[in-house]
Design a protein around this motif. Sequence first.
Motif, short mmCIF file in Angstrom:
data_model
loop_
_atom_site.label_atom_id
_atom_site.label_comp_id
_atom_site.label_asym_id
_atom_site.label_seq_id
_atom_site.Cartn_x
_atom_site.Cartn_y
_atom_site.Cartn_z
N SER A 13 1.11 -2.54 10.99
CA SER A 13 0.94 -4.04 11.63
C SER A 13 -0.11 -4.02 12.57
CB SER A 13 2.03 -4.61 12.27
OG SER A 13 3.44 -4.88 11.38
N SER A 112 0.24 -8.83 2.13
CA SER A 112 -0.09 -8.22 3.45
C SER A 112 -0.87 -6.70 3.08
CB SER A 112 1.04 -7.83 4.19
OG SER A 112 1.81 -7.02 4.09
N ASP A 116 -4.70 -5.73 3.97
CA ASP A 116 -4.97 -4.44 4.72
C ASP A 116 -5.96 -3.27 4.04
OD1 ASP A 116 -3.81 -2.58 7.18
OD2 ASP A 116 -3.77 -1.34 5.38
N VAL A 122 -3.25 -7.44 9.51
CA VAL A 122 -2.33 -8.16 9.24
C VAL A 122 -1.15 -7.90 9.96
CG1 VAL A 122 -1.16 -9.27 7.45
CG2 VAL A 122 -3.52 -8.09 6.75
N TRP A 124 2.98 -9.71 9.87
CA TRP A 124 3.95 -10.62 9.38
C TRP A 124 4.78 -11.14 10.62
CZ3 TRP A 124 7.38 -9.94 4.51
CH2 TRP A 124 7.92 -11.24 4.20
N LEU A 151 1.79 -14.74 7.94
CA LEU A 151 0.75 -13.46 8.10
C LEU A 151 -0.31 -13.81 8.90
CD1 LEU A 151 0.72 -12.22 4.34
CD2 LEU A 151 2.11 -11.39 6.09
N VAL A 153 -3.64 -13.06 10.28
CA VAL A 153 -4.96 -12.16 9.55
C VAL A 153 -6.18 -12.31 10.41
CG1 VAL A 153 -6.46 -11.68 7.45
CG2 VAL A 153 -4.07 -12.76 7.26
#
Length: 195
Positions: A13, A112, A116, A122, A124, A151, A153
């Motif tokens: 993440s 996601s 990536d 990204v 969530w 998400l 981004v």
Amino acid sequence: MTSALEAVRSRRSWSKVTDAAPTRAELLTLMSAAGRVADHSSMEPWRVIELRGSDRERLGRAINKAEGQGGSSSKPLRAPLLLAVVATYRKNDKVPRWEQEAVASGVAHVLSLLLDEAGWGVIWRTGHYTRSKAVAKLHGLAKNEELMGWLYVGGKPPKARPGRRKVVDARRHFSRLPSAKRVDERDLSELDAQA
């Protein structure tokens, strides 16, 4: 090209991203692929809402309204692009609501991973306000829809080092079906405990 196994193992993440963001055309390509998740009866019980620019400020006001506060939350400003993932439930005798929600969650997760792999940072994000009236109204959700989260981004910061995630010990989560004898013994002990 990375394998699916490598993409999943390297995923992390990204809580901090740059102002760069994928184009709508890029997103449509990735969403088309993400929509290939297992989907009982091919119901496609999901949709994605794109939030850019001032849409994020409108979301910030809706979040604060849901929290009973004035002003605008800065949370949606943490990324240049937010993708709201929505579960769209349809009545179906074969496919229960939870299974349709699982499909929408699967699309979010695969999307996601694809983002990536395409070089985008990204994360969530969810929160109890995903179920609030103010946030649902902002997103134009119908009565048969629920927001699964967003998400967030953006570009991966150039100097950021990929974080290391703890390796999952799959043995802790993997087992064999209990033998019939063990199941019967457990059922009997549970009945004794209830008596």
